[in-house]
Design an enzyme around this catalytic site. Structure first.
Site, mmCIF file in Angstrom:
data_model
loop_
_atom_site.group_PDB
_atom_site.id
_atom_site.type_symbol
_atom_site.label_atom_id
_atom_site.label_comp_id
_atom_site.label_asym_id
_atom_site.label_seq_id
_atom_site.Cartn_x
_atom_site.Cartn_y
_atom_site.Cartn_z
ATOM 1 N N TYR A 1 0.829 -1.216 0.000
ATOM 2 C CA TYR A 1 0.000 0.000 0.000
ATOM 3 C C TYR A 1 0.858 1.258 0.000
ATOM 4 O O TYR A 1 0.596 2.207 -0.749
ATOM 5 C CB TYR A 1 -0.899 -0.044 1.234
ATOM 6 C CG TYR A 1 -1.783 1.162 1.443
ATOM 7 C CD1 TYR A 1 -2.858 1.411 0.601
ATOM 8 C CD2 TYR A 1 -1.556 2.032 2.504
ATOM 9 C CE1 TYR A 1 -3.688 2.499 0.808
ATOM 10 C CE2 TYR A 1 -2.373 3.123 2.721
ATOM 11 C CZ TYR A 1 -3.443 3.351 1.873
ATOM 12 O OH TYR A 1 -4.253 4.437 2.085
ATOM 13 N N LYS B 1 0.858 4.072 -2.952
ATOM 14 C CA LYS B 1 0.451 5.441 -2.652
ATOM 15 C C LYS B 1 1.596 6.434 -2.881
ATOM 16 O O LYS B 1 1.346 7.599 -3.239
ATOM 17 C CB LYS B 1 -0.062 5.537 -1.217
ATOM 18 C CG LYS B 1 -1.420 4.873 -1.015
ATOM 19 C CD LYS B 1 -2.472 5.437 -1.944
ATOM 20 C CE LYS B 1 -3.874 4.986 -1.593
ATOM 21 N NZ LYS B 1 -4.874 5.475 -2.585
#
Length: 303
Positions: A171, A175
């Site tokens: 993640y 991001k």
């Protein structure tokens, strides 16, 4: 009349959480909204029946707004194309794209399976790229036809993308990459009337409630709910409106009542020998520079 009156806005992952709050907020400001949601669980796996996108559309309609549901996969070329085509076929135009869809599969790196890496990077990064590419192609065509749009893109990064987060290597990487995509697309698309910015929100959603259960707990009755997703949406609506003219390639943190402009990577202390360093010299120079540099902020979850 609101600041988005007459605009057509796509919000991905808008069936719940931040995306739902954004969709409702855009509609309240006069936008016609395409509510996209695939209807999966917090980890991206199928989650029962029913359409959360349709539920949000019904909620917008009950409040006097206009919206249409789209249930396609924005991380596939066909799904992204269908999403943009849905806006164009239904409303005849597209003004704002809010990339928000995502899910989590948290693991420490040594336990992170390739499948979970690829699934999370796919939804968060490819799921930003494909709708953006499709929308940008239409905006470019409009500009070349003499109809330069007042287009806006709001990408969704995270504090994990800015600082890293223990147990979220997939993640955090995705991001962080969203930030790079934001900077490049802002530079490339400016000539076509497109502004691209990113937010790093903090709010209580399905993705955060298990990871940060205590911090994300709802407040007592009557107290300001600093973790409500609705706190983030006003900034997103403004960035998605014509009122944000001149703001592009920027990253904002948004949490509760706080908005912060993030500065990103900038050159710090520098040493230049004017010739090639030896390894020992390079090490000595690096240590000297580090002594002058600001201490980096800690990675989320690091001890």
């Amino acid at each position: 009349m609101g600041i988005c009156d007459g605009r057509v806005v796509i919000v991905t992952g808008a069936g719940r959480g931040l995306g739902r709050a954004h969709a409702l907020a855009f509609a309240a400001e006069g936008a016609r909204v395409v509510v996209n949601d695939l209807g999966t669980g917090p980890d991206g796996t199928p989650a029962g029946t029913g359409s959360p996108a349709a539920e949000v559309v019904a909620e917008i309609g009950a409040r006097g707004g206009t919206a249409v549901a789209h249930g396609g996969d924005v991380a596939s070329a066909a799904g992204a194309a269908g999403l943009v085509d849905c806006a164009l076929d239904t409303f005849g135009r597209l003004d704002t794209l809010v990339n928000n869809a995502g899910f989590l599969r948290d693991r420490m790196l040594v336990n992170l399976e390739e499948e979970d890496w690829e699934a999370v990077v796919r939804v968060h990064l490819t799921g930003h790229f494909l709708p953006l590419r499709r929308a940008a192609a239409w905006w470019r065509a409009e500009a070349k036809a003499g109809r330069t749009p007042t287009a806006r893109v709001v990408n969704t990064s995270s504090g994990a993308g800015l600082l890293g987060s223990v147990g979220q290597g997939n993640y955090s990487a995705a991001k962080a990459a969203v930030l790079g995509l934001t900077l490049v697309s802002a530079a490339e698309l400016a000539r076509y009337g497109v502004q691209v910015n990113a937010i790093a929100p903090a709010a209580r959603t399905r993705m955060t409630e298990r990871t940060f259960a205590e911090a994300m707990a709802a407040p007592a009755a009557g107290e300001f709910d600093a973790m409500a997703p609705e706190n983030v949406s006003p900034l997103v609506v403004w960035l998605g409106s014509a009122d944000s003219a001149g703001v592009t390639g920027r990253v904002f943190e948004a949490e509760g009542g706080r908005i912060t402009v993030m500065d990103g990577w900038r050159p710090g202390p520098t040493a230049d020998k004017g010739a090639r360093w030896t390894p020992a010299e390079a090490g000595g120079a690096a240590l000297g520079l580090l002594a002058k540099a600001d201490t980096p902020l800690p990675v989320y979850g690091a001890e």
